[in-house]
Design an enzyme around this catalytic site. Structure first.
Site, PDB file in Angstrom:
ATOM      1  N   ASP A 427       0.866  -1.180   0.000  1.00  0.00           N
ATOM      2  CA  ASP A 427       0.000   0.000   0.000  1.00  0.00           C
ATOM      3  C   ASP A 427       0.907   1.236   0.000  1.00  0.00           C
ATOM      4  O   ASP A 427       2.101   1.142   0.279  1.00  0.00           O
ATOM      5  CB  ASP A 427      -0.878  -0.034   1.247  1.00  0.00           C
ATOM      6  CG  ASP A 427      -1.738   1.212   1.378  1.00  0.00           C
ATOM      7  OD1 ASP A 427      -2.291   1.660   0.368  1.00  0.00           O
ATOM      8  OD2 ASP A 427      -1.837   1.734   2.501  1.00  0.00           O
ATOM      9  N   THR A 726      -2.332   1.392  -4.878  1.00  0.00           N
ATOM     10  CA  THR A 726      -2.788   2.603  -4.191  1.00  0.00           C
ATOM     11  C   THR A 726      -4.082   3.105  -4.793  1.00  0.00           C
ATOM     12  O   THR A 726      -4.416   2.804  -5.947  1.00  0.00           O
ATOM     13  CB  THR A 726      -1.705   3.703  -4.271  1.00  0.00           C
ATOM     14  OG1 THR A 726      -2.186   4.888  -3.657  1.00  0.00           O
ATOM     15  CG2 THR A 726      -1.335   4.004  -5.714  1.00  0.00           C
ATOM     16  N   LYS A 841      -6.964  -4.934  -4.801  1.00  0.00           N
ATOM     17  CA  LYS A 841      -5.683  -5.222  -4.153  1.00  0.00           C
ATOM     18  C   LYS A 841      -5.580  -6.711  -3.818  1.00  0.00           C
ATOM     19  O   LYS A 841      -4.548  -7.348  -4.055  1.00  0.00           O
ATOM     20  CB  LYS A 841      -5.535  -4.399  -2.869  1.00  0.00           C
ATOM     21  CG  LYS A 841      -5.349  -2.907  -3.084  1.00  0.00           C
ATOM     22  CD  LYS A 841      -5.151  -2.201  -1.740  1.00  0.00           C
ATOM     23  CE  LYS A 841      -4.934  -0.710  -1.926  1.00  0.00           C
ATOM     24  NZ  LYS A 841      -4.702  -0.014  -0.646  1.00  0.00           N
TER      25      LYS A 841
END
EC number: 7.6.2.1
Length: 1117
Positions: A427, A726, A841
């Site tokens: 992240d 991100t 993610k």
């Protein structure tokens, strides 16, 4: 505390509960009583007949794996699920039959030691959980006794329907419906860190109908009926109704107090118990984390299966040879081996029943050769891993003093995986950056303000060989003002009241007024200094309020229905206090990407103030008020290029009739009781947030954590691939990538996005099917072009980086395209996925893990990173600003990203090397021992007679070779920690699995066979045809076995001594003192164990034959 003064306690009765509506019932009630909505609670009547027949669970909670009745059966079942343990159990049972080549006790003893040690370990761990449960279940709370008084009782005694009283700083004992609090309006403040890891406090509010009951006596005759949803895992939803005094009131999550959350800044509250024990939401969410098995464990299973196959083959070959030899023993009346008396033997050696004798011999051989399988391997590994985890936890170099957080290895099962990481998925916000926002620039009415310079701009300057000039408050020695956290802005044009002289002063005034009003922050005033600090839900929001204060718009007070701001009045040149009535708050969420407030100013005007992401704000602007839209977009792009996070600010005036209609429908949506409540609220917000007037844009910087660029550079030198996932804009992510050395000068970028003119023009048509098809084709084409670029002639000498946005990623992760994406990404040195959702993610992490078959590590700090951490082979949580949820869901928790370098290069490298060497050595020493038994069997026509004493067999793994192998797994290190950090290429030893690949494993297995062959033939040759005592007798089986045993122990321990790189005092003691001399000697003089062993040792020591004494050394050399 500011100035060291005592802070003024917040008057929570003046806080506005934004999510609450009036207590009217307009929503759909059709779900009550149906499946999923069948719970009925009789408040203050837990003993009533209606309550008892429903048989709700009690409030006793158990998180243990076992109890007194189930510990033995369940623990034994867990132990014997392992193939090796089950095999030894079968062998132990067979040892009680005449087939056994040794005594039953000596066969069962090692199994009891190994299984017993593991069961004791599990029992201790479960007892610790039991103690925690006992402590929690016996916590005290106050429950209504039915006569207007409250009595203290344990949590475990609560029942559904009880009325409880919880005081300040106490945890809620069950899921409660908030009835009232200290304050007249029924508001309280709740900390939910134990539930979701969030550190910010949350507001809850009771229904108006019950908020007045803030004394014990009110509950003497209180009766009410609650109908609500059944127990479920959703922490953020609750649907139900309260039937009180013949009126129905809707219940929402704002009325629910969850077990294990804490009451803060409120003296006490009253609540009705709705869910108890395992029905509470926290326990419904208490699922076990996904089971992760390291690659070492999977490889060990394969090796054990291989050894099982070898054992069966050896037993099978021995049985065949035994059968042939036994069949030839009796040829008519002629007996070849007359000394065995084959004409008068049992069925086990009967030449007339060779088939049965061979089968029995096969079973005996399976028991005799079981030393091929290392019975103590698993328990030894568990012990070693516990020590390795303690080294990580106690490493002072992984301790972060500012937050007082050491590293925490939450599981010891994955230590060696830390030394094999091939790809890191990270992240950005809060992981690579500090998540401590600073207001640095802004664009108002098309004019850019702020002279600050960002780390990304400095990084670009270094790449281009230019010096970047700019201002940084924290580094400006000329200013005497202390650094203001959250504010790194300087521009004389608008500071110190100079904004009134700007051409667009009215817009500047509205811009900063919006920042001072449009938020959910709470002011906290220091009584001694008068300074105001803010409690905000996010660092961004705190930075905005601080910026407004520094420019001249100080937010200083909030009540239930208003906010108060001290503003600079251009007319009088003084600060004036203005109060804005807050009518509605349209809260921020990840889908809306914006928040709004509707306020009424002192002139009576209705204003909608809105701030949000540029991707959703520009499309909501009024067509007639876009005068400086292009300038603002250019500034936003420039800010993104500088690595800044941006928000667009806009507003509009509402007329009374429009607001009246909106408020009526909005209130209905908030008070609805159906499952679509949130969707209805968002739909109403969507309708009012339109035709906005643009004011400008803010730009805040999230600074990189200390040491991040150097850490990423070291990871790259080690050959580890780095992916950043991100939610930021592509430009922001790219520039942060350059700042942290993820992207480097000369690296060619492959950018995949859907911002092409064709796609943008197609989106305006609104044809979703056409847009989806064109977008997918575009992404596929870009991926194909990227692969061609890498494999082309010019790609051989270049380094590539892949940057892909969230829209493109949604198509690229589809089944027919995801492998093409993975091939492209793995050919690049760095990968950045922008605008990624939490689900994306997790999907990207799963793709990398399953597609590469190599070790992946995910690192993050927020609740949105939990899915990614759980999908990866190793999840590393940052205990940062966004709470502890990521750390709690991780396998290893650290405080700073830079600690990842030491975690991998030092602890990971050492753990990998230690465990690989330990496991290989374990198999080596067992094969050396087991194969020597087989060689003796072959030497004696496979008579199923062990050459070693029974207790020598039992103690070989448990005592004689136990400590050295444990010392190897705990203390071994090839190079120092400083060398590990200095030479990152050392890490590739684990990445390429050089120490535990099949080639190395087979080398060690072959070495074991070789050692057994050398020891057996040297011993048998050295003792052959030599007078052993004064009577002239030669050696017998006991002496040969004792000699071979001594040589085997010496050989395997000397082999380790020559293998280790880090020979400490502890290693030496474990090698020589216990394993070679003390234990065998004590065993020999322990007469009840074996008289033969003692006599054998005496004979060896008195032997005049020098050849005998030198056999051990000869066998090894």
């Amino acid at each position: 505390m500011a100035g060291g003064g005592k802070r003024k306690r917040l008057s929570l009765s003046k806080l506005y509960s934004f999510a609450c509506g009036k207590t009217s019932l307009k929503g759909d009630q059709s779900q009550m009583g149906t499946t999923g909505f069948s719970r009925v609670v009789h408040c203050n009547e837990p003993d009533s007949f209606e309550a008892k027949i429903r048989k709700y669970s009690g409030n006793y909670v158990s998180t243990t794996k076992y109890n007194v009745a189930t510990f033995l059966p369940k623990s034994l079942f867990e132990q014997f699920r392992r193939v090796a343990n089950f095999y030894f159990l079968v062998v132990g049972i067979l040892a009680f039959t005449p087939l056994a080549p040794y005594t039953a006790v000596s066969a069962i003893f090692p199994l009891i030691v190994v299984v017993g040690a593991t069961m004791v370990k599990e029992g201790i761990e479960d007892w610790k959980r039991t103690q925690q449960d006992i402590e929690m279940n016996n916590r005290k709370t106050r429950v209504h006794q039915g006569d207007g008084t409250f009595k203290s009782t344990g949590w475990k005694n609560l029942r559904v329907g009880d009325i409880v009283k919880v005081k300040k700083d106490e945890y809620f004992p069950a899921d409660l419906l908030l009835l009232s609090s200290t304050f007249d309006d029924g508001i309280c403040y709740v900390e939910t860190m134990n539930l979701d890891g969030e550190t910010n406090l949350k507001l809850k509010q009771a229904l108006e109908a019950t908020a007045f009951m803030h004394e014990d006596s009110y509950y003497r005759d209180f009766k009410a009926l609650i109908k609500c949803e059944d127990p479920n895992t959703n922490l953020y939803s609750f649907v139900g109704t309260l039937d009180f005094e013949q009126n129905l009131y809707p219940l929402s999550p704002q009325r629910l107090l969850l077990r294990d959350s804490k009451l803060r800044n409120t003296e006490y509250i009253y609540g009705a118990v709705i869910f108890t024990g395992h029905d509470t939401k926290v326990m419904q969410n208490a699922t076990a984390p996904p089971s992760k098995r390291s690659k070492f464990e999977k490889q060990m299973d394969k090796i054990v299966y291989f050894l099982f196959f070898a054992l069966f083959m050896m037993a099978f070959i021995g049985s065949l040879v035994f059968g042939v030899a036994t069949n030839n023993d009796l040829d008519g009346e002629k007996m070849k081996r007359w000394y065995l008396q084959p004409n008068d033997s049992t069925i086990y050696f009967d030449p007339k029943k060779v088939g049965m004798a061979s089968i029995f011999h096969f079973l005996t051989a399976l028991m005799l050769y079981n030393y091929f399988i290392p019975i103590s391997l698993y328990v030894s590994i568990e012990v070693v891993k516990v020590f390795q985890s303690s080294f990580i936890n106690n490493d002072i170099n992984l301790y972060y003093e500012p937050s007082d957080r050491p590293a925490h290895s939450r599981t010891s099962n994955l230590n060696e995986e830390l030394g094999q990481v091939d790809t890191i998925l990270s992240d950005k916000t809060g992981t690579l950056t500090c998540n401590s926002m600073e207001f640095i620039k802004c664009s108002v009415a098309g004019t850019a303000y702020g002279h600050g310079v960002t780390e990304a701009e400095r990084g670009m300057g270094v790449r281009e060989g230019e010096s970047v000039k700019g201002w940084d408050q924290s580094k400006d020695s000329s200013t005497t003002k202390p650094h203001i956290k959250g504010f790194n802005f300087k521009d004389e044009r608008i500071m110190d009241g100079n904004w009134v002289h700007e051409p667009q002063a009215r817009i500047i005034e509205k811009f900063f007024r919006l920042l001072a009003i449009c938020h959910t922050a709470i002011p906290d005033v220091d009584e001694e200094t008068g300074k105001i600090s803010y409690e905000a839900e996010s660092p961004d929001e705190a930075a905005f309020v601080i910026a407004a204060r520094e420019i001249g718009f100080e937010f200083y007070k909030r009540t239930q229905t208003s906010v108060a701001v001290r503003e600079y009045d251009p007319k009088t040149g003084r600060k004036v206090e203005r109060v804005y009535t807050v009518l509605n708050v349209l809260e921020f969420n990840s889908a809306r990407k914006r928040m709004s407030v509707i306020v009424r100013n002192e002139e009576g005007k209705l204003l909608l103030l809105c701030k949000g992401a540029d991707s959703v704000m520009f499309e909501r602007l009024a067509k007639s008020n876009r005068g400086f839209e292009e300038e603002t977009k250019n500034h936003v792009n420039d800010y993104a290029d500088s690595g800044l996070r941006t928000l667009i600010l806009a507003y509009r005036e509402l007329d009374e009739e429009e607001y009246k209609i909106f408020n009526h429908k909005f209130t209905e949506a908030k008070n609805s009781v159906n499952a679509d409540r949130e969707a209805l609220i968002d739909d109403m917000a969507e309708k009012v947030e339109r035709n906005l007037i643009l004011l400008g844009a803010t730009a805040v910087e999230d600074k990189l954590q200390e040491g991040v660029p150097a850490c990423i550079d070291k990871l790259a030198q080690a050959g580890i691939k780095m992916w950043v996932l991100t939610g930021d804009k592509m430009e922001t992510a790219i520039n942060i990538g350059f700042s942290c050395c993820l992207l480097r000068q000369g690296m060619k970028q492959i950018i995949i996005n859907l911002e092409t003119p064709d796609i943008l023009s197609l989106e305006k048509t609104g044809n979703k099917d056409a847009i989806a098809k064109a977008s997918k084709d575009s992404v596929l084409r870009q991926i194909t072009d990227g692969k061609a670029l890498i494999t082309g002639p010019s790609g051989t000498a270049e380094t590539f980086a892949l940057i892909i946005d969230g829209k493109s990623l949604a198509y690229a992760l589809e089944d027919d395209m995801k492998h093409l994406l993975l091939e492209l990404a793995m050919s690049c040195a760095s990968v950045i996925c922008c605008r990624s959702s939490p689900k994306q993610k997790a999907l990207v992490t799963r793709l990398v893990k399953s597609g590469t078959k190599k070790t992946t590590l995910a690192i993050g700090d927020g609740a949105n990173d939990v899915g990614m951490l759980q999908e990866a082979d190793i999840g590393v949580g940052i205990s940062g600003v966004e709470g502890m949820q990521a750390a709690m869901a991780s396998d290893v928790a650290i405080a700073q990203f830079r600690y990842l370098e030491r975690l991998l290069f030092v602890h990971g490298h050492w753990c990998y090397r230690r465990l690989s060497s330990m496991i290989c050595y374990f198999f080596y020493k067992n094969i050396a021992f087991g194969f020597s038994i087989w060689l003796y069997e072959a030497y004696t026509s496979f008579s199923a007679q062990s050459v070693y004493n029974d207790w020598f067999l039992s103690f070989y793994n448990v005592f004689f070779t136990a400590l050295p192998v444990a010392a190897l797994g705990i203390f071994e290190q090839d190079v120092s920690a400083a060398s590990c950090l200095k030479y990152p290429l050392l890490y590739q030893e684990g990445m390429k699995n050089l120490l535990f690949g099949w080639r190395r494993v087979l080398h060690w297995l072959g070495n074991g066979f070789y050692t057994a062959i050398v020891v057996f033939f040297f011993c048998s040759t050295a003792l052959q045809h030599q007078a052993f005592n004064p009577d002239g007798k030669t050696v017998g089986m006991d002496v040969l076995g004792g000699t071979m045993y001594t040589c085997i122990v010496w050989a395997v321990n000397l082999q380790m001594a020559m293998t280790v790189c880090y020979f400490t005092k502890d290693t030496a003691r474990s090698h020589y003192i216990l394993s070679m001399h003390v234990v065998p000697f004590l065993l020999g003089i322990w007469v009840p164990v074996s008289v033969n062993v003692y006599n054998c040792l005496q004979t060896l020591c008195r032997s005049p034959c020098p050849m005998l004494l030198l056999t051990g050394l000869q066998s090894y050399l």
